[in-house]
Design an enzyme around this catalytic site. Structure first.
Site, PDB file in Angstrom:
ATOM      1  N   THR A  81       0.822  -1.202   0.000  1.00 31.36           N
ATOM      2  CA  THR A  81       0.000   0.000   0.000  1.00 31.36           C
ATOM      3  C   THR A  81       0.860   1.258   0.000  1.00 31.36           C
ATOM      4  O   THR A  81       2.013   1.241   0.423  1.00 31.36           O
ATOM      5  CB  THR A  81      -0.912   0.039   1.244  1.00 31.36           C
ATOM      6  OG1 THR A  81      -0.098   0.019   2.425  1.00 31.36           O
ATOM      7  CG2 THR A  81      -1.873  -1.136   1.251  1.00 31.36           C
TER       8      THR A  81
ATOM      9  N   GLU B  36      -4.053   4.461   3.886  1.00 21.11           N
ATOM     10  CA  GLU B  36      -3.282   3.613   2.985  1.00 21.11           C
ATOM     11  C   GLU B  36      -4.100   3.286   1.748  1.00 21.11           C
ATOM     12  O   GLU B  36      -5.304   3.047   1.836  1.00 21.11           O
ATOM     13  CB  GLU B  36      -2.877   2.308   3.685  1.00 21.11           C
ATOM     14  CG  GLU B  36      -2.008   2.508   4.911  1.00 21.11           C
ATOM     15  CD  GLU B  36      -1.578   1.190   5.536  1.00 21.11           C
ATOM     16  OE1 GLU B  36      -1.545   0.181   4.795  1.00 21.11           O
ATOM     17  OE2 GLU B  36      -1.294   1.166   6.732  1.00 21.11           O
TER      18      GLU B  36
ATOM     19  N   ASN C 297       1.188   4.772   1.708  1.00 24.48           N
ATOM     20  CA  ASN C 297       0.764   5.520   2.883  1.00 24.48           C
ATOM     21  C   ASN C 297       0.736   7.012   2.538  1.00 24.48           C
ATOM     22  O   ASN C 297       1.712   7.540   1.999  1.00 24.48           O
ATOM     23  CB  ASN C 297       1.723   5.285   4.049  1.00 24.48           C
ATOM     24  CG  ASN C 297       1.556   3.905   4.660  1.00 24.48           C
ATOM     25  OD1 ASN C 297       1.023   3.755   5.744  1.00 24.48           O
ATOM     26  ND2 ASN C 297       2.011   2.881   3.951  1.00 24.48           N
TER      27      ASN C 297
END
Length: 286
Positions: free
Chosen positions: A193, A241, A195
């Site tokens: 992911t 995220e 952030n």
């Protein structure tokens, strides 16, 4: 007096012909009745309520930079006590005429300006006649028998009814921020992911999982957004995220615009990483 105006635009800054005046927080369906008629909007930062009413907890649906995703050009006036203390005529003469010089102005029925809100839409029309500037007043816009307002939409999001809020916005909920390094937990789980660090003034939806998209290299990627504290791993701080489906690449330190289209589910504390992975696959539909 220092008058600071910052311009935001996806293209090169252009002379102003038709100017929309207002806060325009969210560029919702009501605002769009104005923005569809202008090439530039004048907004204010920080939000005028934080100066005039001493409201400290007001978070924004749209930052001025985010607004440029919906209009050709944004002129953002640094709002302070000196600006707030200007009379209606001073505001129009010193800022609108001298700094922006539009040929036409479009405002909402409820737009007031100048100290003690003495500047009304009707006052603006009379002033416009003297300066050969056409002034259009836009009437309230309603959806589902509700006048569409930023305050109403803000509360819908805070009450965890983002899907309803999006119907009044007329577009996905946009969150822009900088990609920062996280704890690499998603990557370890097989779902890397990005952030996102966002402005402290931005309204972040409640904890949960959302779906939407991001545009990268002129291509749209389906994206799943997680907002929360990672309770499965005893996390403490809130994070945002984005898992960008079918994308691989390094986005660190880049600006990323996330368009949230739908709320999927609330945040859940799982018993194990395996249970979390299984739920992620359900969320993704894989």
């Amino acid at each position: 007096m220092s008058i600071e105006i910052t311009f935001f635009s996806k293209t090169k800054q252009k002379p102003i012909h038709s100017l929309g005046m207002g806060v325009f927080d969210g560029i919702h369906l009501g605002h769009q009745q104005i923005t569809n008629q202008v090439d530039t909007i004048l907004t204010f930062n920080p939000h005028p309520a934080t100066i005039i009413k001493n409201v400290t907890q007001l978070t924004r649906l749209s930052t001025p930079k985010e607004m440029s995703s919906y209009v050709n050009q944004v002129a953002c006036l640094l709002f302070n006590k000196e600006i707030a203390a200007m009379t209606a005529d001073q505001f129009l003469s010193e800022i609108i005429l001298k700094k922006l010089n539009p040929k036409q102005i479009v405002v909402g029925y409820d737009y007031f300006f100048g100290t003690n809100r003495t500047g009304t839409p009707q006052y603006l029309q009379q002033w416009g006649k003297k300066h050969n500037i056409n002034v259009i007043i836009v009437q309230p816009f309603s959806l589902n028998k509700t006048i569409v307002k930023s305050k109403f939409i803000r509360k819908l999001i805070q009450d965890n009814t983002l899907n309803d809020a999006i119907s009044y916005l007329g577009h996905p909920y946009l969150i822009e921020g900088t990609v920062i390094k996280g704890d690499q937990r998603g990557k370890k789980l097989g779902f890397p992911t990005a952030n996102i660090k966002v402005s402290e003034s931005k309204l972040i939806p409640p904890k949960g999982v959302y779906s939407g998209y991001v545009m990268l290299n002129n291509k749209s990627y389906k994206t799943f957004i997680y907002i929360g504290t990672k309770p499965t791993f005893n996390g403490q701080s809130n994070t945002i995220e984005a898992y960008i489906h079918e994308f691989s690449g390094n986005l660190y330190n880049q600006e990323l615009a996330i368009h949230i289209e739908k709320f999927i589910r609330n945040e859940i504390k799982f018993n194990s990483s395996q249970d979390l992975i299984a739920q992620i696959k359900i969320d993704l539909g894989v």
